[in-house]
Scaffold this motif. Structure first.
Motif, PDB file in Angstrom:
ATOM      1  N   PRO A 238      25.299 -12.714   2.176  1.00  0.00           N
ATOM      2  CA  PRO A 238      25.572 -11.815   3.212  1.00  0.00           C
ATOM      3  C   PRO A 238      24.361 -11.303   4.100  1.00  0.00           C
ATOM      4  O   PRO A 238      23.113 -11.824   3.704  1.00  0.00           O
ATOM      5  N   LEU A 239      24.531 -10.619   5.034  1.00  0.00           N
ATOM      6  CA  LEU A 239      23.655 -10.293   6.047  1.00  0.00           C
ATOM      7  C   LEU A 239      22.482  -9.474   5.084  1.00  0.00           C
ATOM      8  O   LEU A 239      22.947  -8.490   4.520  1.00  0.00           O
ATOM      9  N   GLY A 240      21.119  -9.853   5.506  1.00  0.00           N
ATOM     10  CA  GLY A 240      20.119  -8.962   4.786  1.00  0.00           C
ATOM     11  C   GLY A 240      19.713  -9.766   3.807  1.00  0.00           C
ATOM     12  O   GLY A 240      18.547  -9.461   3.142  1.00  0.00           O
ATOM     13  N   THR A 241      20.332 -11.150   3.188  1.00  0.00           N
ATOM     14  CA  THR A 241      19.794 -11.983   2.221  1.00  0.00           C
ATOM     15  C   THR A 241      18.241 -12.686   2.450  1.00  0.00           C
ATOM     16  O   THR A 241      17.537 -12.492   1.433  1.00  0.00           O
ATOM     17  N   VAL A 242      18.151 -12.735   3.857  1.00  0.00           N
ATOM     18  CA  VAL A 242      16.767 -13.462   3.781  1.00  0.00           C
ATOM     19  C   VAL A 242      15.794 -12.589   3.657  1.00  0.00           C
ATOM     20  O   VAL A 242      14.705 -12.957   2.975  1.00  0.00           O
ATOM     21  N   VAL A 243      15.857 -11.241   4.158  1.00  0.00           N
ATOM     22  CA  VAL A 243      14.731 -10.420   3.845  1.00  0.00           C
ATOM     23  C   VAL A 243      14.618 -10.142   2.624  1.00  0.00           C
ATOM     24  O   VAL A 243      13.576 -10.138   1.910  1.00  0.00           O
ATOM     25  N   ALA A 244      15.796 -10.046   1.657  1.00  0.00           N
ATOM     26  CA  ALA A 244      15.565  -9.724   0.301  1.00  0.00           C
ATOM     27  C   ALA A 244      14.875 -10.761  -0.417  1.00  0.00           C
ATOM     28  O   ALA A 244      13.964 -10.850  -1.338  1.00  0.00           O
ATOM     29  N   LEU A 245      15.039 -12.040   0.021  1.00  0.00           N
ATOM     30  CA  LEU A 245      14.529 -13.288  -0.679  1.00  0.00           C
ATOM     31  C   LEU A 245      13.070 -13.381  -0.285  1.00  0.00           C
ATOM     32  O   LEU A 245      12.378 -13.683  -1.137  1.00  0.00           O
ATOM     33  N   ARG A 246      12.367 -12.855   0.804  1.00  0.00           N
ATOM     34  CA  ARG A 246      11.233 -12.747   1.008  1.00  0.00           C
ATOM     35  C   ARG A 246      10.363 -11.692   0.211  1.00  0.00           C
ATOM     36  O   ARG A 246       9.351 -11.914  -0.236  1.00  0.00           O
ATOM     37  N   LEU A 247      11.130 -10.477   0.151  1.00  0.00           N
ATOM     38  CA  LEU A 247      10.616  -9.424  -0.785  1.00  0.00           C
ATOM     39  C   LEU A 247      10.522  -9.780  -2.348  1.00  0.00           C
ATOM     40  O   LEU A 247       9.451  -9.352  -2.750  1.00  0.00           O
ATOM     41  N   TYR A 248      11.390 -10.635  -2.575  1.00  0.00           N
ATOM     42  CA  TYR A 248      11.396 -11.391  -3.921  1.00  0.00           C
ATOM     43  C   TYR A 248      10.150 -11.839  -4.441  1.00  0.00           C
ATOM     44  O   TYR A 248       9.485 -11.573  -5.553  1.00  0.00           O
ATOM     45  N   HIS A 249       9.319 -12.369  -3.406  1.00  0.00           N
ATOM     46  CA  HIS A 249       8.205 -13.300  -3.711  1.00  0.00           C
ATOM     47  C   HIS A 249       6.939 -12.183  -3.964  1.00  0.00           C
ATOM     48  O   HIS A 249       5.895 -12.481  -4.454  1.00  0.00           O
TER      49      HIS A 249
END
Length: 297
Positions: free
Chosen positions: A231-242
Motif C-alpha cells: 500500500p501507500l507508504g511502502t517505499v518510505v518504510a523500505l527505505r527506513l528499514y535499511h
C-alpha cells in the motif's frame, strides 16, 4: 521528471500472469479504461477464460515467461495480429519457500527466469520498438522483497532485488525517448502466493488485496513515476528499514515470531500452486517437495 499521462483508450496492453490475482486485477482495470488487453499466462485455458470475462476485445494466450523464445514469439503475434504493444505489464512471478539448503538448482533457476529474466527479455524485445514509435510504458511488478531480506525466501528475494534494480536502471536509459518504466513494489498480497502459509494474526493484518496493487500499478500511467509501493507508504518504510541495525532487526523478528523460514506450511493448500512450478522448472514432483512455488504473483 515529469511525464504526460499515458493514454489507455485504444492502447494495447500485454499482461503476464494475467489469468488470476494481481495480473487479472490489472487487466480488468486496463480494460475498463479502454485498453485492448492481452492476457498471457502459463495456463492457456485460464488465460482465455480470463480474457473472455473482460469483453470481446480481450485475448488470452498460453505463455511460460521463463522461455525467452516463446516470449518473443508471442509479442510478435500480438503486434502483427492486434497492434503495437503500448503497455507492458510484467507481473508473472513464482515464490519458492523453505530453507535454502533444501532448494534444488532447477527451482532456483526457474525463479530467476520468471521473476527477473522475463523482465529483462520483455525490455530487450519491446524497448527498441517502443522507442522507435516514441511511446510506451512498462509496469514491472516486483515486491517489497526487492528491498529487504527474508529467511526461507532467499532465491525469491534475490530475484526481486534483481528485478527492482534492473527496472530502476533501465528506466534511466529511456529518458528522452517517450518510453517510461515504473516499478511497483507490493507487500504480501492475498493471492495463491500466500496460500498455506501460517501467518500470525498481526501478519494477516498487513496482507493486501490484488485490487490494491492493481490500482497502484495502473495509477502509474498518470504520472509515470519511477517506483511506487502498495500500500501507500511502502517505499518510505523500505527505505527506513535499511537504517535498522541488524541486532535490533533480528530481535524484533524474534519478538513478533517472524524469525522462521515460513515453515511449516499447508502443502495441500499449495498443491496446485506448487505443481505449476514443476512445469517451469522441469523438476518432476516439485509440488510435493520442500520447494513451494506459484504461477503468478
Amino acid at each position: 521528471m515529469k511525464f504526460a499521462e499515458f493514454p489507455t483508450s485504444n492502447a494495447n496492453a500485454l499482461v503476464t500472469g494475467g489469468a488470476r490475482g494481481i495480473g487479472y486485477s490489472i487487466a480488468r482495470l486496463l480494460a475498463e479504461a479502454g485498453a485492448r488487453v492481452v492476457i498471457a499466462d502459463l495456463e492457456e485455458d485460464a488465460a482465455v477464460t480470463a480474457a473472455r470475462s473482460l469483453g470481446s476485445e480481450a485475448v488470452g494466450y498460453g505463455l511460460d515467461v521463463g522461455d525467452p523464445r516463446a516470449f518473443a514469439a508471442l509479442i510478435d503475434i500480438v503486434e502483427s495480429e492486434i497492434g503495437p504493444v503500448d503497455i507492458m505489464v510484467n507481473n508473472a512471478g513464482i515464490m519458492p519457500m523453505g530453507p535454502l539448503a533444501d532448494e534444488s538448482r532447477d527451482i532456483a533457476e526457474a525463479t530467476m527466469r520468471v521473476n527477473f529474466w522475463a523482465h529483462y527479455d520483455s525490455f530487450r524485445i519491446l524497448a527498441p520498438r517502443m522507442t522507435a514509435r516514441g511511446r510506451g510504458h512498462f509496469i514491472n511488478i516486483t515486491s517489497a522483497a526487492g528491498a529487504i531480506h527474508s529467511p526461507g525466501l532467499a532465491t525469491y528475494v534475490a530475484a526481486k532485488h534483481a528485478a527492482t534494480g534492473f527496472g530502476r536502471s533501465a528506466r534511466e536509459e529511456l529518458v528522452g525517448t517517450g518510453v517510461t518504466l515504473s516499478v511497483v513494489m507490493p507487500s504480501a498480497v492475498r493471492t495463491e502466493l500466500v496460500d498455506g502459509i501460517r501467518f500470525s494474526w498481526w501478519e494477516r493484518l498487513g496482507i493486501i488485496t490484488p485490487a490494491t496493487v492493481a490500482r497502484r500499478a495502473v495509477g502509474t500511467l498518470r504520472k509515470r513515476p519511477a517506483v511506487v509501493g502498495a500500500p501507500l507508504g511502502t517505499v518510505v518504510a523500505l527505505r527506513l528499514y535499511h537504517l535498522v541495525p541488524e541486532p535490533i532487526w533480528l530481535l524484533g523478528r524474534r519478538i513478533v515470531g517472524a524469525d522462521r523460514t515460513l515453515e511449516p506450511y499447508d502443502r495441500h493448500a499449495r498443491a496446485a500452486y506448487d505443481g505449476r512450478i514443476g512445469r517451469q522448472s522441469g523438476e518432476p514432483g516439485a509440488g510435493e517437495s520442500a520447494d513451494g512455488a506459484s504461477s503468478a504473483d
